[in-house]
Design a protein around this motif. Sequence first.
Motif, PDB file in Angstrom:
ATOM      1  N   ILE A 260       0.772  -1.177  -0.014  1.00 45.18           N
ATOM      2  CA  ILE A 260      -0.225   0.012   0.032  1.00 45.18           C
ATOM      3  C   ILE A 260       0.869   1.263  -0.134  1.00 45.18           C
ATOM      4  O   ILE A 260       0.658   2.273  -0.641  1.00 45.18           O
ATOM      5  CB  ILE A 260      -0.897   0.005   1.174  1.00 45.18           C
ATOM      6  N   ILE A 261       1.899   0.880   0.724  1.00 47.72           N
ATOM      7  CA  ILE A 261       2.807   2.447   0.813  1.00 47.72           C
ATOM      8  C   ILE A 261       4.354   1.881   0.521  1.00 47.72           C
ATOM      9  O   ILE A 261       4.511   0.597   0.677  1.00 47.72           O
ATOM     10  CB  ILE A 261       2.814   3.157   2.079  1.00 47.72           C
ATOM     11  N   GLU A 262       5.155   2.842   0.316  1.00 47.62           N
ATOM     12  CA  GLU A 262       6.516   2.398   0.388  1.00 47.62           C
ATOM     13  C   GLU A 262       7.458   3.599   1.074  1.00 47.62           C
ATOM     14  O   GLU A 262       6.963   4.624   1.159  1.00 47.62           O
ATOM     15  CB  GLU A 262       7.129   2.534  -1.456  1.00 47.62           C
ATOM     16  N   LYS A 263       8.545   3.049   1.774  1.00 48.47           N
ATOM     17  CA  LYS A 263       9.493   4.019   2.561  1.00 48.47           C
ATOM     18  C   LYS A 263      10.643   4.553   1.790  1.00 48.47           C
ATOM     19  O   LYS A 263      11.284   3.655   1.221  1.00 48.47           O
ATOM     20  CB  LYS A 263       9.525   3.473   3.665  1.00 48.47           C
ATOM     21  N   PHE A 283       2.318   6.544  -1.167  1.00 50.51           N
ATOM     22  CA  PHE A 283       1.352   5.422  -1.741  1.00 50.51           C
ATOM     23  C   PHE A 283       1.570   4.974  -3.059  1.00 50.51           C
ATOM     24  O   PHE A 283       1.813   5.634  -4.154  1.00 50.51           O
ATOM     25  CB  PHE A 283      -0.096   6.300  -1.564  1.00 50.51           C
ATOM     26  N   THR A 284       1.254   3.588  -3.134  1.00 51.12           N
ATOM     27  CA  THR A 284       1.481   3.065  -4.418  1.00 51.12           C
ATOM     28  C   THR A 284       0.530   3.318  -5.402  1.00 51.12           C
ATOM     29  O   THR A 284       0.806   3.467  -6.567  1.00 51.12           O
ATOM     30  CB  THR A 284       1.717   1.475  -4.155  1.00 51.12           C
ATOM     31  N   ASP A 285      -0.578   3.630  -5.098  1.00 50.20           N
ATOM     32  CA  ASP A 285      -1.773   4.025  -6.061  1.00 50.20           C
ATOM     33  C   ASP A 285      -2.410   5.379  -5.284  1.00 50.20           C
ATOM     34  O   ASP A 285      -2.903   5.373  -4.212  1.00 50.20           O
ATOM     35  CB  ASP A 285      -2.761   2.973  -6.124  1.00 50.20           C
ATOM     36  N   MET A 286      -2.423   6.441  -6.175  1.00 52.11           N
ATOM     37  CA  MET A 286      -2.811   7.528  -5.623  1.00 52.11           C
ATOM     38  C   MET A 286      -4.509   7.667  -5.529  1.00 52.11           C
ATOM     39  O   MET A 286      -5.082   8.281  -4.494  1.00 52.11           O
ATOM     40  CB  MET A 286      -2.603   8.790  -6.316  1.00 52.11           C
TER      41      MET A 286
END
Length: 418
Positions: A260-263, A283-286
Motif C-alpha cells: 500500500i505504501i513505500e518508504k 502511496f503505491t496508488d494515488m
Amino acid sequence: MQIQRDFYLQQLIDGKQNGLIKIITGIRRCGKSYLLFTLFYQYLKNSGVTEDHIIKIALDDIESADLRDPLSLYKYVKAKMVDEDLYYILLDEVQLVARFEEVLNSLLRMDNADVYVTGSNSKFLSSDIITEFRGRGDEIRLYPLSLSEYCDGTGLKPYEAWKDYYTYGGLPHVLTLETEKKKLDYLSNLFESVYLLDILERHRVKNKSEFEDLVRIVASSIGAPTNTAKLSNTFKSVKKVAISYNTIDKYLGYMQDAFIIEKATRFDIKGKKYIGSLAKYYFTDMGLRNAVLGLRQQEESHIMENVIYNELRRRGCKVDVGIMEQRYVSKDGKWQRKQLEVDFVVNEGSQKYYIQSALAMPDEEKRKQEMASLLRIGDSFKKIIIVKDDIKPWTDENGILTIGLMDFLMGDTKDLNI
C-alpha cells in the motif's frame, strides 16, 4: 479493453528458463493475473508453444478446489508433463495451496518445468518470498498503471489524463468505470473489503480504528519527512490517543508488506551514508490514497512528487531522499547549519541521478530555491528538475537539466538521456 503492459511482459520473457521461479507480486487488483494468464499466455502461444505444454491453473477457481491440496497439485502437474519437452507452468493465486512452498520447490527440481506464479498480498508478500525462496525466486514487481499505460488504455493525451490519473489512480478496473461516484465507491470499498481486511486478518490487528487512523495520517502527509515519534505525537495531539512507537512501526510495516505504501529513507549525499530515523512514505496508488481521505487534501505539488516516485520505482530504480548540509554566516556573524533536501537520490544499475520535483518555477527566486541543494552536490552525476509546465528540456550552465512532467512520465530514462 486490453492494456499492453510491455515493461512487465518483457521481464517475464527475459526470465524464461533461467532456473528460477518467476514470482509476480504487487498490490492486489493491479493486474497480476492478467499479466500472467492473458499477456504472457498469448506471447507463449504466438511464439509457437502448444497449448498442451502450457499448464495454466487458476487456483481461486471452484474447478481447481481439489488442486489446493499440495500433493494433488503436484501430481496433477506431473501427470500433464508426458514428454521431456519444456512445459510452462502458470499458477495463479498459489497462496491458496497449503504448503505451496514445497510444491514450488519440487517443481523447481524438474528439468523441463519453467514455473510462473502470482499470489495475493494477504499471504504471499515480498517478505515471505525473500524468506522462502532466497536465491531460487525471480520477483517481478507489478505496479498500478503508469500514466503512459493509462493513456494507452483510455486513448487520452497525457495532459488530458493527468487530473483523472492523479485523482483516481492506476488500478486497471478504474478505467472501466464512468462516473466519479462509481470510481470513488470502487476504491473505497476495495480498500475496506480487500486491503484493510487482508492486513487485519493476517496480522490479527485488534484495534481497527487505530490502524485506520494511521493510514489516514500517512495519506495526509505524503512526501513529508516523518518517523514513529512524530506519528505518535500526532495521535496524542489530534486523536487524543496514546499509541506506542513499536505499534506504529509494526503498522507501517504491515502497510509496506501489503504494497500500500513505500518508504524512502534519508541519505546524506556528502557523507554517503543513511542518517537518522526520518523517512518519507508514498502511496503505491494515488486513487487509494485519495479514497482514504475522501478526496480531501488534493495538493498537486505533493501528489506530483508521489507520482514521480512511483514512476521511478516502476522503472526498477532504488530511490532515497537526499540531504545536503549548508553552512552559512547569520546576520549576527555566527556560522549556522541547515539541511537542504534533494527530493530523490535515484540509483538505476550503475547510474545515479538527483531529482527535484517542482510544480512550478514562476521566477528566478523559485528556481534558485530548487537549485540550492543540487548545486552543492560535488559529484558529476546528472541533476534534474521536473516541472509540471510543458517545456522543451534544457540544460543550464551548471549542467542541471529541467524537463516537463509529461516528458518524464511518458518517456524513459534513455529517451531523456538521464
